[in-house]
Design an enzyme around this catalytic site. Structure first.
Site, PDB file in Angstrom:
ATOM      1  N   LEU A  34      28.222 -71.781 -45.540  1.00 25.15           N
ATOM      2  CA  LEU A  34      28.992 -71.497 -46.849  1.00 25.15           C
ATOM      3  C   LEU A  34      28.412 -73.433 -47.579  1.00 25.15           C
ATOM      4  O   LEU A  34      28.723 -73.122 -48.703  1.00 25.15           O
ATOM      5  CB  LEU A  34      30.133 -71.135 -46.609  1.00 25.15           C
ATOM      6  N   GLY A  37      29.448 -80.938 -44.824  1.00 28.32           N
ATOM      7  CA  GLY A  37      29.958 -81.691 -44.899  1.00 28.32           C
ATOM      8  C   GLY A  37      29.693 -83.337 -44.028  1.00 28.32           C
ATOM      9  O   GLY A  37      28.609 -82.284 -42.937  1.00 28.32           O
ATOM     10  N   GLU A  41      29.382 -78.273 -40.663  1.00 26.47           N
ATOM     11  CA  GLU A  41      29.209 -76.674 -41.127  1.00 26.47           C
ATOM     12  C   GLU A  41      30.065 -74.986 -41.110  1.00 26.47           C
ATOM     13  O   GLU A  41      30.109 -75.916 -40.061  1.00 26.47           O
ATOM     14  CB  GLU A  41      27.964 -76.801 -40.331  1.00 26.47           C
ATOM     15  N   LYS A  57      33.840 -73.389 -38.875  1.00 27.17           N
ATOM     16  CA  LYS A  57      34.200 -75.010 -39.211  1.00 27.17           C
ATOM     17  C   LYS A  57      33.051 -75.432 -38.042  1.00 27.17           C
ATOM     18  O   LYS A  57      34.164 -75.039 -36.823  1.00 27.17           O
ATOM     19  CB  LYS A  57      34.953 -75.295 -39.967  1.00 27.17           C
ATOM     20  N   ASP A 155      46.525 -84.659 -47.033  1.00 29.09           N
ATOM     21  CA  ASP A 155      45.087 -84.116 -47.409  1.00 29.09           C
ATOM     22  C   ASP A 155      44.654 -83.096 -49.210  1.00 29.09           C
ATOM     23  O   ASP A 155      44.302 -82.720 -49.576  1.00 29.09           O
ATOM     24  CB  ASP A 155      43.911 -83.852 -46.285  1.00 29.09           C
TER      25      ASP A 155
END
Length: 456
Positions: A34, A37, A41, A57, A155
């Site tokens: 999907l 970064g 992944e 993730k 964040d």
């Protein structure tokens, strides 16, 4: 400042099956990648035991090296892993599992098919203002829920807000990526000065102790971006952005987009104040201001003619029946209930018919008739037909009165079957509310028998 994780979900059409796609990650069957970064992944996978899609993730191998950056990233992973099963809110992505694998640790999360709000930050793809408020309200309620559990996200940015779409319309939004979150209950030392610079409050940038007003600032910066098509502060160099955050005033929204209501402008500007004491004091105040924008009809809806979830939530919160419901339970009612409108003279129940639903009056009024004689008038916040849910056998579910709409009404309707689909906590709230209703009615009946003249 680079993001430390990839977005959790993107539209399935964008997912690509690379030749190196792993067949499995732990027990999970991998279907597609999907996103990715610098340090992780994200994969679409299937939990074979629950037959559900999940997002995984997985940390890259560089996370395991002994460098300053990797040590920070391991703390981010540990912070998010510590929240497994703890956050249960309809607008927060659930973290369902965390596996500390020697080769590549990974998190398993609720899969959200959709896109991030980054798509709607471009000047050529801006959302209607009513949708911006709807999105902001849901985010505010979710972040307020998290703050009451000791979490400051730190964040909040468009890439960490996932939009669920129905065509071009956003029907829901979910907050993700709690790797940067400050957890007041955590026992380990936590990393400070984290976040994404464009949406970071002055006190967060300064490394000061934070409260919910830091996230309020960040969400307001996201709102500014969604309204204007650009963030409140923008420059080529990080030092220039930092100087603006501390000293500059964002360009007036009225110059960047037409027809933004003054009340909306004032809320965003106030929430972006350098001095946190000038911002809304908490999430309840911030969300209340947003809900007033929706209920005051201050925003042009364009194609959005339906009742907004924001309005329904605010309406439920004002009703006595739902006084003991928390935000999570109210959101569940908003989405699970059958909202019905009834014209004058409509019969909600007829004597002799068997009950298969009950109604909670949201607006308007109904009258109860027993053998043709009016026995009661009921307004907003009261319930009728609850024996359909409470009665232990079918014989007791037969209506003994007529219930007619005497003023155009909106009701929240449930059947026993639809109520069973609610969470145990929400059903418990319903049970307590019904007990209060029955106690009041028994008291009224007692008064009518003991003091008939007083009642008349």
């Amino acid at each position: 400042m680079p993001a430390h994780a990839a977005p959790l979900a993107t539209a399935p059409a964008r997912a690509s099956a690379a030749p190196t796609l792993p067949e499995r990650i732990g027990k999970y069957l991998v279907k597609a990648k999907l996103g990715e970064g610098a340090t992780s992944e994200v994969f679409l996978a299937v939990d074979p035991f629950r037959d559900q899609q999940v997002a995984i993730k997985r940390a890259r191998g560089s996370l395991l090296t002994d460098t300053r950056e990797s040590r920070f990233q391991r703390r981010f992973f540990a912070a998010e892993a510590s929240l497994v099963g703890q956050l249960r809110h309809p607008n927060v992505v659930q973290i369902v599992d965390a596996v500390i694998d020697d080769a590549a640790p990974y998190l398993v999360m609720e899969y959200v098919p959709g896109v991030t709000l980054r798509r709607f930050c471009r000047a050529d793809a801006l959302l209607p203002l009513a949708q911006v408020v709807e999105v902001a309200f849901k985010c505010a309620m979710a972040l307020g829920y998290c703050f009451r559990r000791g979490l400051i996200h730190r964040d909040v940015k468009p890439a960490n807000l996932l939009a669920v779409l129905d065509g071009d319309r956003i029907v829901d939004v979910k907050i993700t990526d709690f790797g940067s979150a400050f957890n007041s209950a955590a026992e380990h030392t936590q990393v400070h000065r984290v976040g994404s610079l464009a949406y970071m409050s002055p006190e967060q940038l300064d490394g000061d102790p934070l409260d919910c007003r830091a996230d309020i600032y960040s969400l307001a910066a996201v709102l500014y971006h969604l309204v204007a098509g650009r963030p409140p502060f923008d420059a080529q160099q990080q030092q220039a952005i930092m100087h603006q955050i501390f000293h500059a005033t964002p360009p007036p929204l009225a110059m960047l987009r037409e027809n933004v209501p003054p009340r909306m402008v004032a809320l965003i500007e106030r929430s972006l104040a350098k001095d946190r004491d000038r911002r809304p004091r908490d999430w309840d105040e911030f969300a209340s201001e947003l809900s007033q924008l929706a209920t005051d009809r201050a925003l042009s809806r364009g194609q959005l003619q339906q009742v907004l979830d924001t309005e329904r939530f605010t309406l439920l919160r004002s009703l006595e029946f739902f006084a003991d419901f928390g935000d999570v339970e109210l959101w569940e009612v908003v989405h699970r209930a059958r909202w019905e409108r009834h014209a004058f003279g409509t019969a909600l129940h007829r004597k002799g018919s068997q009950g298969n639903s009950f109604h909670i009056i949201a607006t308007g009024q109904v009258e109860v008739f027993r053998d043709g004689t009016k026995a009661a008038t009921l307004g907003a916040g009261t319930s009728v037909g609850e024996m359909a849910y409470l009665a232990p056998n079918p014989e007791l579910r037969v209506h003994t009165v007529d219930v007619l709409v005497s003023q155009p009404a909106t009701t929240i309707a449930f059947t026993p079957e639809s109520l069973d689909q609610l969470s145990l906590t929400t059903r418990h709230r319903f049970d307590k509310a019904f007990i209060k209703v029955l106690v009041r009615r028994l008291h009224a009946a007692h008064e009518a028998i003991a003091h008939p003249r007083r009642i008349l």
